[in-house]
Design an enzyme around this catalytic site. Sequence first.
Site, short mmCIF file in Angstrom:
data_model
loop_
_atom_site.label_atom_id
_atom_site.label_comp_id
_atom_site.label_asym_id
_atom_site.label_seq_id
_atom_site.Cartn_x
_atom_site.Cartn_y
_atom_site.Cartn_z
N ASP A 106 -2.66 -18.15 2.71
CA ASP A 106 -3.78 -18.89 2.11
C ASP A 106 -4.33 -19.91 3.11
O ASP A 106 -5.54 -20.08 3.26
CB ASP A 106 -3.39 -19.55 0.77
N TYR A 166 0.82 -1.21 0.00
CA TYR A 166 0.00 0.00 0.00
C TYR A 166 0.86 1.27 0.00
O TYR A 166 0.41 2.33 -0.40
CB TYR A 166 -0.93 0.04 1.22
N LYS A 175 3.75 -15.27 3.37
CA LYS A 175 3.77 -16.10 2.15
C LYS A 175 5.25 -16.35 1.84
O LYS A 175 5.75 -16.00 0.76
CB LYS A 175 3.03 -15.33 1.03
N ASP A 201 -5.20 -6.68 6.00
CA ASP A 201 -6.42 -6.01 5.53
C ASP A 201 -7.46 -7.07 5.18
O ASP A 201 -8.63 -7.02 5.60
CB ASP A 201 -6.07 -5.16 4.30
#
Length: 356
Positions: free
Chosen positions: A221, A140, A189, A245
């Site tokens: 995930d 972001y 990840k 988020d």
Amino acid sequence: MKIALIKGDGIGPEVTEQALKVLYAVSERFKCKFEYREALLGGRAIDETGVPLPDETVDICAGSDAVFLGAVGGPKWDGLPGNLRPEAGLLGIRRALKLFANLRPVMLFPQLRTASPLKAEILSQGFDIMIVRELTGGAYFGEKKRVETKDGIKAWDMMEYTSREIERIAGIAFGIARKRRKRITIVDKANVLESSRLWREVTGSIMKDYGDVEIAYMYVDNAAMQLIRNPGQFDVILTENLFGDILSDEASMLAGSLGMLPSASLGASKACLFEPIHGSAPDIAGKDIANPLAAILSCGMLLKYGFGMEKESDAVLEAVNNALDKGYRTADIMQQGMTLVGTEKMGSIVAENILI
Ligand code: NAD
């Protein structure tokens, strides 16, 4: 204690009014004094000053001990360019106050079990999760760019972190875990992302200072799946901005309604920011049907994390519990046999239930 008050847009002003009623009740019963200063942000700021984050707002917030925010945004301002939209004001105030840690508690109020979309057997153990999301780094805030290529336009958002940024948020998350059930799950990840591998290295080296806290790593995930399959396994979840988020919005549904979830954003300056996680809900604004409990619980967090007023904060949580125990429900959490109340009434009931 000075509180900067940003009512915002849509349901923001309605839910902020209810949160204020509760703070008035706290100051009356616990004999403490809060001083409020109103500031503009988002759509209302655009309408009145032409920009989503006026300099005066930054000054008022930075000069306060805590900031309370209702919600900002709405379709009226959707056509504006990105840097002039209400959301730019939100990112701007987070940046100005250096708010790098977002705390989102997600817990199941036992009275609202049937409002959760999860099956009863999954909810039978209950859950009480604290999501700690990094708020000022990652994709972001990294470099954003577009270039023309022979294959058309190419765009990117750089996901980048420094070890310093990871260390400071990890310190907050480990500290919180220590005061809870002492379990922290770091979500990343790391199988594909270099920035995630740095998160593992840095948190791994901090871990030795918190020998009493159990640490686990989980791919994002898998975490998205585990939140639905077995939310009770989590205590503190620590993760970077983008993953946080998405996961915190997913987790919010487990509690039954966006209208139940508060948040706190802590940072390097003295003024921390407290806000419900929901947006301005333009579809229900002005109808006296919004659930004010997320805003009220955000005030509970303000008392605890902003002012260190644990007793007063517990009284707010207790008052919300009492209102639910007595069967009062707003439309979003309504169940058969309960009493349907509007935004105003729910705020008054909680305020009346603030007890020493
Ligand atoms: P939203 O959270 O405003 O609404 C999503 C859904 O949840 C809507 O159906 C709404 O009616 C319902 N809802 C939300 N809060 C509720 C409450 N307290 N009680 C009962 N129902 C509630 O999200 P959105 O529709 O995606 O966004 C609307 C606007 O809010 C957009 O402009 C968005 O950019 C903005 N937004 C602001 C913030 C913020 O100020 N922190 C956060 C998210 C979205």
